[in-house]
Design a protein around this motif. Structure first.
Motif, mmCIF file in Angstrom:
data_model
loop_
_atom_site.group_PDB
_atom_site.id
_atom_site.type_symbol
_atom_site.label_atom_id
_atom_site.label_comp_id
_atom_site.label_asym_id
_atom_site.label_seq_id
_atom_site.Cartn_x
_atom_site.Cartn_y
_atom_site.Cartn_z
ATOM 1 N N THR A 159 0.812 -1.217 0.000
ATOM 2 C CA THR A 159 0.000 0.000 0.000
ATOM 3 C C THR A 159 0.846 1.267 0.000
ATOM 4 O OG1 THR A 159 -0.119 0.105 2.410
ATOM 5 C CG2 THR A 159 -1.876 -1.120 1.264
ATOM 6 N N TRP A 160 2.054 1.202 0.512
ATOM 7 C CA TRP A 160 2.952 2.351 0.629
ATOM 8 C C TRP A 160 2.423 3.414 1.586
ATOM 9 C CZ3 TRP A 160 7.701 1.882 -1.309
ATOM 10 C CH2 TRP A 160 7.912 0.913 -2.290
ATOM 11 N N LEU A 161 1.466 3.054 2.430
ATOM 12 C CA LEU A 161 0.836 4.044 3.307
ATOM 13 C C LEU A 161 1.808 4.586 4.351
ATOM 14 C CD1 LEU A 161 -1.741 5.571 3.897
ATOM 15 C CD2 LEU A 161 -2.443 3.714 5.395
ATOM 16 N N VAL A 162 2.537 3.713 5.032
ATOM 17 C CA VAL A 162 3.469 4.170 6.070
ATOM 18 C C VAL A 162 4.555 5.052 5.457
ATOM 19 C CG1 VAL A 162 5.170 3.411 7.767
ATOM 20 C CG2 VAL A 162 3.000 2.193 7.559
ATOM 21 N N ALA A 163 5.126 4.601 4.344
ATOM 22 C CA ALA A 163 6.181 5.380 3.692
ATOM 23 C C ALA A 163 5.651 6.733 3.221
ATOM 24 C CB ALA A 163 6.752 4.602 2.514
ATOM 25 N N SER A 164 4.435 6.753 2.690
ATOM 26 C CA SER A 164 3.885 8.022 2.200
ATOM 27 C C SER A 164 3.609 8.991 3.351
ATOM 28 C CB SER A 164 2.625 7.790 1.376
ATOM 29 O OG SER A 164 1.611 7.193 2.151
ATOM 30 N N CYS B 54 9.488 15.247 4.479
ATOM 31 C CA CYS B 54 10.104 15.663 3.220
ATOM 32 C C CYS B 54 9.284 16.705 2.472
ATOM 33 C CB CYS B 54 10.343 14.459 2.313
ATOM 34 S SG CYS B 54 11.538 13.296 2.964
ATOM 35 N N CYS B 55 8.268 16.250 1.844
ATOM 36 C CA CYS B 55 7.554 17.141 0.930
ATOM 37 C C CYS B 55 6.051 16.883 1.011
ATOM 38 C CB CYS B 55 8.067 16.913 -0.487
ATOM 39 S SG CYS B 55 7.352 18.032 -1.684
ATOM 40 N N ALA B 56 5.352 17.761 1.689
ATOM 41 C CA ALA B 56 3.928 17.559 1.942
ATOM 42 C C ALA B 56 3.059 17.508 0.679
ATOM 43 C CB ALA B 56 3.399 18.633 2.889
ATOM 44 N N PRO B 57 3.211 18.395 -0.306
ATOM 45 C CA PRO B 57 2.295 18.341 -1.460
ATOM 46 C C PRO B 57 2.336 17.001 -2.203
ATOM 47 C CG PRO B 57 3.464 20.416 -1.449
ATOM 48 C CD PRO B 57 4.094 19.567 -0.387
ATOM 49 N N PHE B 58 3.530 16.503 -2.493
ATOM 50 C CA PHE B 58 3.638 15.218 -3.189
ATOM 51 C C PHE B 58 3.286 14.067 -2.248
ATOM 52 C CE2 PHE B 58 6.986 17.655 -5.667
ATOM 53 C CZ PHE B 58 6.128 17.964 -6.699
ATOM 54 N N GLY B 59 3.596 14.214 -0.979
ATOM 55 C CA GLY B 59 3.284 13.177 0.003
ATOM 56 C C GLY B 59 1.782 12.981 0.174
ATOM 57 N N ILE B 60 1.028 14.058 0.095
ATOM 58 C CA ILE B 60 -0.426 13.958 0.225
ATOM 59 C C ILE B 60 -1.000 13.154 -0.953
ATOM 60 C CG2 ILE B 60 -2.581 15.288 0.152
ATOM 61 C CD1 ILE B 60 -1.081 17.429 1.836
ATOM 62 N N ALA B 61 -0.491 13.406 -2.139
ATOM 63 C CA ALA B 61 -0.929 12.615 -3.293
ATOM 64 C C ALA B 61 -0.600 11.140 -3.075
ATOM 65 C CB ALA B 61 -0.257 13.123 -4.570
ATOM 66 N N ALA B 62 0.571 10.864 -2.509
ATOM 67 C CA ALA B 62 0.967 9.476 -2.226
ATOM 68 C C ALA B 62 0.014 8.847 -1.210
ATOM 69 C CB ALA B 62 2.401 9.441 -1.709
#
Length: 171
Positions: free
Chosen positions: A94-99, A106-114
């Motif tokens: 799922t990549w949920l923990v990493a996201s 690191c980077c909230a805008p791209f992280g939110i999409a993740a």
């Protein structure tokens, strides 16, 4: 028409539709009747779903949308359910923990999409949409890596600029 159902991993029946409703059949329970090639969920039988919708005390349960229902060898009696070969693939990462971690550090805008994509993976997998779950997992991974790399690049540039500023100071 009379239907067989699975009880304790054994075919039981045949039962009339009203009997199935009294027994508490759910939309995702497997049923079979004479003339059917394989077992199917009750939600695929319009008469059963109509009976479930008529009974106010028994709410219908939405079925798991299995891409390939279990296959049974059918002659007069349905085959035992333990003969079913599971075709359910393993759930993708799922990549949920990493996201969440890259969003926080690191980077909230791209992280939110993740995070948005990561949160969808398990639901898609549980509803039987395995290909969509794989694609969404790939998107979650992509956005997690983009967030990590952009955050890493930002911190690297920040450190280089701070080093440059402090190296040019004269005391």
């Amino acid at each position: 028409m009379k239907y067989f159902i699975v009880e304790n991993n054994q075919p039981a029946g045949p039962f009339e539709i009203e009997e199935l409703v009294r027994k508490g059949i759910k939309a995702d329970d497997l049923v079979w009747c004479e003339g059917m090639e394989q077992w199917t969920s009750a939600s695929n039988i319009s008469e059963i779903m109509a009976a479930l919708n008529r009974c106010p005390g028994i709410p219908p349960v939405m079925p798991l949308n299995m891409n390939q229902p279990p296959v049974y060898k059918t002659e007069q009696e349905p085959a035992a359910p333990e003969q079913v070969v599971s075709t359910m693939p393993a759930m993708p990462n799922t990549w949920l923990v990493a996201s969440i971690i890259v969003t926080l550090f690191c980077c909230a805008p791209f992280g939110i999409a993740a995070i948005v994509y990561a949160a969808r993976v398990e639901t898609l997998w549980q509803t039987g949409r395995y290909e969509d779950a794989e694609k969404t997992s790939g998107k979650a991974k992509k956005w997690t890596l983009i967030a990590f790399l952009s955050g890493f690049a930002f911190y690297a540039l920040y450190l280089v600029s701070m080093f440059t500023v402090f190296s040019n100071l004269k005391f």
